[in-house]
Design a protein around this motif. Structure first.
Motif, PDB file in Angstrom:
ATOM      1  N   MET A 242      73.929 -50.470 -44.779  1.00 42.57           N
ATOM      2  CA  MET A 242      72.959 -51.575 -44.790  1.00 42.57           C
ATOM      3  C   MET A 242      73.576 -52.825 -45.416  1.00 42.57           C
ATOM      4  SD  MET A 242      69.311 -49.738 -45.500  1.00 42.57           S
ATOM      5  CE  MET A 242      69.756 -48.841 -46.971  1.00 42.57           C
ATOM      6  N   ASN A 243      74.330 -52.639 -46.500  1.00 49.79           N
ATOM      7  CA  ASN A 243      74.962 -53.811 -47.136  1.00 49.79           C
ATOM      8  C   ASN A 243      75.948 -54.492 -46.196  1.00 49.79           C
ATOM      9  OD1 ASN A 243      73.590 -53.633 -49.550  1.00 49.79           O
ATOM     10  ND2 ASN A 243      75.088 -52.231 -50.458  1.00 49.79           N
ATOM     11  N   ASN A 244      76.687 -53.689 -45.434  1.00 45.49           N
ATOM     12  CA  ASN A 244      77.690 -54.268 -44.526  1.00 45.49           C
ATOM     13  C   ASN A 244      77.061 -54.955 -43.314  1.00 45.49           C
ATOM     14  OD1 ASN A 244      79.589 -53.117 -46.173  1.00 45.49           O
ATOM     15  ND2 ASN A 244      80.391 -51.677 -44.674  1.00 45.49           N
TER      16      ASN A 244
ATOM     17  N   PRO B   2      69.451 -45.701 -41.687  1.00 44.84           N
ATOM     18  CA  PRO B   2      68.580 -46.048 -42.814  1.00 44.84           C
ATOM     19  C   PRO B   2      67.787 -47.321 -42.529  1.00 44.84           C
ATOM     20  CG  PRO B   2      70.822 -46.797 -43.216  1.00 44.84           C
ATOM     21  CD  PRO B   2      70.833 -46.203 -41.837  1.00 44.84           C
ATOM     22  N   THR B   3      67.687 -47.724 -41.254  1.00 46.63           N
ATOM     23  CA  THR B   3      67.202 -49.072 -40.925  1.00 46.63           C
ATOM     24  C   THR B   3      65.788 -49.112 -40.329  1.00 46.63           C
ATOM     25  OG1 THR B   3      67.927 -49.230 -38.603  1.00 46.63           O
ATOM     26  CG2 THR B   3      69.615 -49.592 -40.282  1.00 46.63           C
TER      27      THR B   3
ATOM     28  N   ARG C 236      67.164 -40.982 -44.041  1.00 43.25           N
ATOM     29  CA  ARG C 236      65.700 -40.844 -44.005  1.00 43.25           C
ATOM     30  C   ARG C 236      65.102 -41.164 -45.368  1.00 43.25           C
ATOM     31  NH1 ARG C 236      67.342 -36.121 -41.951  1.00 43.25           N
ATOM     32  NH2 ARG C 236      66.202 -34.874 -43.483  1.00 43.25           N
ATOM     33  N   GLU C 237      65.831 -40.808 -46.417  1.00 39.20           N
ATOM     34  CA  GLU C 237      65.360 -41.088 -47.774  1.00 39.20           C
ATOM     35  C   GLU C 237      65.291 -42.603 -48.028  1.00 39.20           C
ATOM     36  OE1 GLU C 237      64.005 -39.248 -49.826  1.00 39.20           O
ATOM     37  OE2 GLU C 237      64.126 -40.354 -51.712  1.00 39.20           O
ATOM     38  N   GLU C 238      66.277 -43.342 -47.509  1.00 39.20           N
ATOM     39  CA  GLU C 238      66.262 -44.817 -47.670  1.00 39.20           C
ATOM     40  C   GLU C 238      65.046 -45.418 -46.963  1.00 39.20           C
ATOM     41  OE1 GLU C 238      67.917 -46.944 -49.459  1.00 39.20           O
ATOM     42  OE2 GLU C 238      69.586 -45.722 -50.138  1.00 39.20           O
ATOM     43  N   ILE C 239      64.749 -44.918 -45.783  1.00 42.07           N
ATOM     44  CA  ILE C 239      63.577 -45.443 -45.058  1.00 42.07           C
ATOM     45  C   ILE C 239      62.300 -45.111 -45.836  1.00 42.07           C
ATOM     46  CG2 ILE C 239      62.187 -45.331 -42.942  1.00 42.07           C
ATOM     47  CD1 ILE C 239      64.722 -44.786 -41.375  1.00 42.07           C
TER      48      ILE C 239
ATOM     49  N   THR D 233      66.062 -46.485 -29.178  1.00 34.70           N
ATOM     50  CA  THR D 233      67.236 -45.893 -29.820  1.00 34.70           C
ATOM     51  C   THR D 233      68.318 -46.956 -29.900  1.00 34.70           C
ATOM     52  OG1 THR D 233      68.724 -43.994 -29.908  1.00 34.70           O
ATOM     53  CG2 THR D 233      68.212 -44.816 -27.700  1.00 34.70           C
ATOM     54  N   SER D 234      68.953 -47.041 -31.069  1.00 32.91           N
ATOM     55  CA  SER D 234      69.921 -48.119 -31.297  1.00 32.91           C
ATOM     56  C   SER D 234      71.208 -47.564 -31.905  1.00 32.91           C
ATOM     57  CB  SER D 234      69.288 -49.155 -32.248  1.00 32.91           C
ATOM     58  OG  SER D 234      70.271 -50.021 -32.747  1.00 32.91           O
TER      59      SER D 234
END
Ligand SMILES: C[S@@+](CC[C@H](N)C(=O)[O-])C[C@H]1O[C@@H](n2cnc3c(N)ncnc32)[C@H](O)[C@@H]1O
Length: 266
Positions: free
Chosen positions: A23-25, A68-69, A93-96, A162-163
């Motif tokens: 996510m940071n990148n 995680p998006t 899934r935990e980040e979401i 789907t991405s």
């Protein structure tokens, strides 16, 4: 060892995919990664245009391989009562889940949400609340398994997104074909498949960790969708710029497509 036996598959993702670094990148700002030159604005723009027509709506939307998006469902969220997100990797899934519950330390999606809401002419705080309310499930999924959501089974949806998942998960074209067929089964007849993918890519990196990518062409994707009885509504291409200086991946192009499942499908 053959090329395909070195392909980084699901277990490698579970062990080595750094959700935060990803996510940071790639998702800190609307332009995306500096070496991928506005790929993200292309995708967010396509999603905004697609869902602002109001043509795609219904009870539920499923996303397969969300990572995680949550960026793919920002423009879509007001048109579906229920969003089901999914990924193979537990940490993703935990980040979401953390973001949905607005837990301290969750990833900051505000810059992306604000950018999308400006395009959509919506209030970003309202959309953020709605999005959090409408994500009802974040499921484990494996696109290489016959039943993607095993042991869960869910009702077919009016829209499936789907991405960047299938080419990351599938080591050869047959397995990509099979995975896309399973994704298609998650749709109701007449439902809309919204797909983001990469063409001509063999790898991408998250920090220093390299992940494989199945090299596919536009013709491959069109051919598979035709055989699955889909009608492609749009197929947009974003060509790589400054490819020789991109150290993060070797993509030739990103694509964004919308395809309708036949109403005759059982
Ligand atoms: C490049 S990331 C894409 C994430 C996100 N959808 C996006 O657009 O940024 C690839 C994702 O595919 C997931 N993945 C890899 N193999 C998978 C499999 N067999 N089944 C489901 N997801 C898988 C990974 O966990 C990772 O989150």
């Amino acid at each position: 060892m053959t090329e395909s036996s070195r392909f980084t598959e699901a277990d490698y993702y579970q062990a080595c995919f750094d959700s935060r670094a990803y996510m940071n990148n790639f998702y800190c700002r609307p332009e995306g990664h500096s070496e991928e030159k506005n790929y993200l604005t292309f995708v967010l723009g396509c999603l905004s245009r697609t869902f602002s027509t109001g043509q795609y709506k219904g009870r539920s939307l499923i996303e397969v391989g969300s990572g995680p998006t949550i960026h793919t469902v920002i423009s879509a969220c007001e048109h579906f009562e229920e969003l089901v997100l999914s990924d193979f990797v537990d940490k993703n899934r935990e980040e979401i889940r953390k973001w949905v519950q607005n837990e301290e330390g969750c990833f900051d999606w505000k810059p992306i949400i604000e950018y999308v809401c400006e395009m959509d002419g919506k209030s970003s705080s309202d959309v953020e609340v709605k999005l959090r309310q409408r994500v009802k499930q974040v499921l484990k999924c494996n696109v290489l398994s016959e039943n993607i959501f095993y042991p869960e089974s869910i009702e077919p949806a009016e829209c499936v997104i789907t991405s960047l998942c299938l080419e990351a998960a599938c080591k050869d074209l047959q397995s990509y074909r099979d995975a896309l067929c399973r994704v298609a089964k998650l749709l109701r007849p007449g439902g809309a498949l919204v797909m983001v993918g990469v063409l001509g890519e063999t790898f991408y990196c998250v920090d220093q960790i390299r992940f494989s990518c199945l090299k596919i062409s536009k013709a491959n994707v069109e051919d598979i969708l035709r055989n699955l009885d889909f009608t492609v509504q749009e197929f947009n291409i974003f060509l790589a710029q400054d490819r020789e200086n991109n150290k993060v991946s070797d993509f030739e192009a990103f694509f964004f497509l919308v395809a309708l499942k036949s109403t005759k499908t059982i």
